[in-house]
Design an enzyme around this catalytic site. Sequence first.
Site, mmCIF file in Angstrom:
data_model
loop_
_atom_site.group_PDB
_atom_site.id
_atom_site.type_symbol
_atom_site.label_atom_id
_atom_site.label_comp_id
_atom_site.label_asym_id
_atom_site.label_seq_id
_atom_site.Cartn_x
_atom_site.Cartn_y
_atom_site.Cartn_z
ATOM 1 N N ILE A 135 -31.635 4.733 11.348
ATOM 2 C CA ILE A 135 -32.815 3.953 10.982
ATOM 3 C C ILE A 135 -32.376 2.731 10.184
ATOM 4 C CG2 ILE A 135 -35.044 3.995 9.804
ATOM 5 C CD1 ILE A 135 -34.827 5.867 12.241
ATOM 6 N N CYS A 136 -32.836 1.571 10.604
ATOM 7 C CA CYS A 136 -32.490 0.333 9.906
ATOM 8 C C CYS A 136 -33.586 -0.024 8.909
ATOM 9 C CB CYS A 136 -32.303 -0.804 10.907
ATOM 10 S SG CYS A 136 -31.937 -2.392 10.134
#
Length: 366
Positions: free
Chosen positions: A305-306
Site C-alpha cells: 500500500i502506497c
Amino acid sequence: GSNVSWNTRDQHMALTVSRIRERLHLVTSSGDDTEEGAATTKVVVWAHNSHIGNSAATARGGSDFVRNENWNLGQMVRSVCDTGRCFALGLSTYQGTVTALANGDDSTKQYTLNAAVEDSSEHLCHRVCESLPCDAFVLPLAADEMSGQLCEALSSRLLHRYVGVHYRPNTEMQSHYNEASLVGQYDAVTFIDKTSALRVLKPEELQTAAGTQGSSKQPSEANKYGARRLMQEYIRLRKHPISHIQVEPEEENLYKCHFLLTFDSGAYAGGEYHGLLDLPKEYPMAPPRLSFFTPSGRFETGERICVSFSDYHPELWNPSWGIESVLVGLQSFMQEECPEALGSMMASPKTRLKLAAESHAFNSKD
C-alpha cells in the site's frame, strides 16, 4: 458534484482528533480523569486551510446540507469545544512557489503560484506588506485586538485562495478560490508575501538530518532497541486498546504485526479488514510495509500500500510514529479516495458494502 465524500472525510478527521486526544489523556493523565485534567491535553493538527478554517464562514459552508454544503474539521472542532479551547491558525501567501502532486501519479512537482487576484484577502495582505514594508506578518483576528473598521472589513466575504494536494494554475479561479471571511474562519493568519516551496528530502539527506548516517552503533544494537520499542508498544496497546483496531504480533516474529480494522458505519459498515504491518529491522528509523488480506474495495489485497507512512515514502517517515499512529492513519485513508496511488482501487459504494458484509466469513477461511 456532491460534497458527501468531502464531509464524510472531514467527519472522520474530527473523530480521529477526538480519539487521539482521549487516548493521549488516557496514556499521560496518571490517573487524573477530571475535566481539568482532560483540558491540559493538547492536540496540534497540521492541515490545509480548507480543512482548518471554519467552513461556516465561507460561501460553500453550512450545517444542515440543504444546499449541498461543505463541512470541515475546523467547523466541527469549534462546534464541540468551549470558547478558547481551540485555535485555528491560517497560512496564506500572495505569490511564490508551491510543491503539489503532479497530475496523473503520486510524484510531486514544484509550481509557480500565480499572483493572487485583486479583491482577494491575499491581495489585501500583499498591499499591507508593500505599505509597511515587510515580507510577512501575523494577523490576530480576535475582535478585541482590532479596530472596529478593520474587524468589519475582515468579516466581509472576499475571495480567498486554497491550495491543497493539487495546484491547477490554468483554472485557478474555479479550482482554488472561494468567497470567505478571515474573521470566523481563523483565530489568526500568518501571511508570507512570497513563499518558497517545500523540498522533499532525499533518503540520504533525511539520514543526515536525523543524525543516523555514519552511526557507530552496530546493527545488533539497533535491532535490540527496535525490539524493546516494539515490546513497549505492544504492551501499551494491550493495556489501552484502540477503538475499532486490534493488533497481534506473530509469536516468532515481533516485526510482523497483524491488524484488524473494523467499521460501524459508512461504506465499510460491519466490515472486518485483516492486514499486515511488515516492520523492517531498522524500525523505528524506517517505515513499515503495509498490505491487506481482506478485500475492501479500497485497497488491493496482497499488494504493498502506497501511503505517506509506508515504505514507499521513507523520506517522509518520522521515527516518533509507531504502530498506533500508522493504523489510525490507515483507517483514515480508507475514508479517502486516491485511485492513482499504488495498491489503491475505487470500487463502488455498493461493492464495498457487499465486501464488508462478506469480510467476517472471508477472514474465517484465512
